[in-house]
Enzyme design. Structure first.
Site, PDB file in Angstrom:
ATOM      1  N   GLY A  68      19.798   3.019   7.932  1.00 29.45           N
ATOM      2  CA  GLY A  68      20.595   2.123   6.564  1.00 29.45           C
ATOM      3  C   GLY A  68      19.468   2.270   5.719  1.00 29.45           C
ATOM      4  N   ALA A  69      19.993   2.623   4.454  1.00 32.45           N
ATOM      5  CA  ALA A  69      19.052   2.761   3.356  1.00 32.45           C
ATOM      6  C   ALA A  69      17.970   1.887   3.027  1.00 32.45           C
ATOM      7  CB  ALA A  69      20.143   3.197   1.923  1.00 32.45           C
ATOM      8  N   ARG A 109      14.322  11.639   5.790  1.00 35.30           N
ATOM      9  CA  ARG A 109      15.999  11.718   5.537  1.00 35.30           C
ATOM     10  C   ARG A 109      16.097  11.629   4.136  1.00 35.30           C
ATOM     11  NH1 ARG A 109      19.491   7.549   8.649  1.00 35.30           N
ATOM     12  NH2 ARG A 109      20.783   9.270   8.742  1.00 35.30           N
ATOM     13  N   ASP A 257      24.176   4.881   0.409  1.00 36.77           N
ATOM     14  CA  ASP A 257      22.908   5.487   0.392  1.00 36.77           C
ATOM     15  C   ASP A 257      22.360   6.207  -0.783  1.00 36.77           C
ATOM     16  OD1 ASP A 257      24.332   5.625   3.096  1.00 36.77           O
ATOM     17  OD2 ASP A 257      22.212   5.828   3.513  1.00 36.77           O
ATOM     18  N   ASN A 267      27.777   7.574   1.139  1.00 40.17           N
ATOM     19  CA  ASN A 267      27.563   6.902   1.998  1.00 40.17           C
ATOM     20  C   ASN A 267      28.162   7.426   3.550  1.00 40.17           C
ATOM     21  OD1 ASN A 267      27.112   3.950   3.209  1.00 40.17           O
ATOM     22  ND2 ASN A 267      29.432   3.691   3.750  1.00 40.17           N
ATOM     23  N   LYS A 268      27.938   6.878   4.600  1.00 45.26           N
ATOM     24  CA  LYS A 268      28.313   7.524   5.907  1.00 45.26           C
ATOM     25  C   LYS A 268      29.415   8.216   5.875  1.00 45.26           C
ATOM     26  CE  LYS A 268      26.118   7.338   8.881  1.00 45.26           C
ATOM     27  NZ  LYS A 268      25.228   8.536   9.086  1.00 45.26           N
TER      28      LYS A 268
HETATM   29  O1  MRU Z   1      22.686   7.027   9.197  1.00 43.43           O
HETATM   30  P1  MRU Z   1      22.761   5.774   8.907  1.00 43.43           P
HETATM   31  O2  MRU Z   1      23.070   4.665  10.030  1.00 43.43           O
HETATM   32  O3  MRU Z   1      21.275   5.472   8.181  1.00 43.43           O
HETATM   33  O4  MRU Z   1      23.804   5.616   7.665  1.00 43.43           O
HETATM   34  C1  MRU Z   1      23.744   4.422   6.996  1.00 43.43           C
HETATM   35  C2  MRU Z   1      24.735   3.879   5.981  1.00 43.43           C
HETATM   36  O5  MRU Z   1      25.324   5.054   5.737  1.00 43.43           O
HETATM   37  C3  MRU Z   1      24.787   2.841   5.521  1.00 43.43           C
HETATM   38  O6  MRU Z   1      26.417   2.544   4.979  1.00 43.43           O
HETATM   39  C4  MRU Z   1      24.291   2.862   4.117  1.00 43.43           C
HETATM   40  O7  MRU Z   1      22.842   3.094   4.324  1.00 43.43           O
HETATM   41  C5  MRU Z   1      23.847   1.248   3.458  1.00 43.43           C
HETATM   42  S1  MRU Z   1      23.034   0.202   4.329  1.00 43.43           S
HETATM   43  C6  MRU Z   1      22.849  -1.161   3.702  1.00 43.43           C
END
Ligand code: MRU
Length: 379
Positions: A68-69, A109, A257, A267-268
């Protein structure tokens, strides 16, 4: 890496973390260590790791113990506190150690800009305190990291209140991935909007996309919401179109992100597909993110680096083989949703409406008084 494991953290920094029951990451000044909830093990096990070495924190980000970012930015900031505690040399030696650790952390990352943002903020503080005594340097770096953490929770609460205004009572809300307390300093971005709507007494229901391949929606989002007694049902990613067609989804909110200067949103993986479905069914697709996710140096979403993760996360599930040996898999971990599909971005500085051509620059001068921002994602 052989971190300590325990069922519960030994102590807390007092940072306003996730909620009564858990936190994603904290710094413990008594044991001089970073504590992290292992998100790979949820929901089966609630296990915290204790990391005393900066490299262990970097590994934990790469391996998605924490994800999560905003949360990975906070974890990186605490890793640099560990560097400051260990480094007893002169100013240049301290700056060299800080720089070396920062480079390792930055490489973990690539997509979430909050990581680079937090490291840049900590490096600025490192330059300010470099000439002080080792104890004073450590105190300064710790204070900065805890400020990053606390401000993130405050930002989540502010954007949560703002986004919640746009959610009609009785709505079913679709979310993708996990943008909750687990992904932030606490409270959450997209789940902050949902939590705030719930706290306002709005009757809401959440559909959580399972979020293949890492299953953040199935494993993390539903776990978080269930603890808060917010009604949630998990669906597989390929069911979303069906629920849009049956008019069972009134609102979509996700995290981000990185948000480019033109309002494109990374985003994801799978988020872009959700946004296209929302557009096709005239359902507001919205994004909640702190200002630390906005990257004005990156002009459009097509310039955002997309992390490619390993084959195993696709070819295996719970130890079982899904794709035969020798067959390649593609694994982009994020995608980009163009600004034209985004009805609103909620930040602690206010709301912008990218689909109307508004860009993040509109909030550059904002004081963060979100109460002054009246426009609605539904308008
Ligand atoms: O690969 P991840 O689990 O780190 O991806 C997270 C996401 O895509 C979240 O939606 C994003 O980081 C926002 S978290 C507040």
């Amino acid at each position: 890496m052989t971190p300590s494991l325990c069922r519960r953290p030994l102590s807390s920094t007092g940072a306003p973390g996730a909620g009564p029951n858990f936190f994603a990451v904290e710094y413990d000044p008594e044991t001089h260590a970073v504590w992290m909830l292992d998100q790979r093990r949820l929901p089966s096990d609630v296990l915290y790791h204790r990391y005393a070495e900066p490299d262990e924190v970097a590994d934990s980000i790469r391996e998605m113990v924490v994800r999560g970012a905003p949360a990975i930015g906070i974890a990186a900031a605490y890793a640099l506190v560990l560097v400051a505690r260990k480094e007893q040399g002169d100013a240049s030696s301290f700056l060299l150690s800080n720089g070396a650790a920062s480079r390792v952390l930055l490489g973990t990352r690539p997509t979430a800009v909050n990581l680079a943002w937090a490291i840049a903020r900590m490096s600025k503080k490192a330059a300010e305190v470099a000439a002080l005594s080792p104890a004073e340097r450590y105190a300064g770096m710790r204070k900065e990291a805890e400020a990053i953490h606390i401000e993130d929770v405050q930002a989540c609460r502010a954007m949560g209140r703002l986004g919640a205004e746009d959610i009609p009572s009785g709505a079913t809300i679709l979310t993708h991935c996990n943008a909750g307390a687990l992904a932030t300093g606490g409270y959450g971005t997209a789940l902050g909007v949902i939590r705030a709507a719930h706290e306002m007494g709005k009757r809401i229901r959440v559909l959580a996309d399972e979020t293949r391949p890492y299953l953040q929606g199935a494993r993390l989002t539903s776990w978080e919401l269930h603890q808060d007694e917010i009604p949630v049902e998990v669906i597989t990613d390929n069911m979303a179109a069906h629920f849009f067609q049956r008019e069972e989804i009134e609102f979509v909110v996700v995290g981000s992100d990185r948000i480019a200067a033109n309002g494109d949103v990374a985003n994801k993986i799978g988020t872009y597909g959700v946004a296209l479905l929302a557009e096709a069914h005239d359902v507001p697709f919205t994004v909640a993110a702190p200002w630390s996710t906005v990257d004005l140096q990156t002009q459009t979403g097509m310039q955002i680096p997309i992390e490619e993760r390993g084959r195993d996360e696709i070819s295996t599930l719970g130890g079982a083989t899904l794709v035969a040996d020798g067959i390649a898999c593609r694994h982009p971990a994020f995608d980009v949703t163009p600004a034209r599909l985004v009805r609103a971005i909620y930040t602690e500085r206010g709301r912008i409406r990218p689909h109307c051509g508004e860009t993040p620059e509109a909030l550059m001068g904002s004081t963060g008084n979100v109460e002054r921002e009246p426009s609605s994602a539904r308008g």
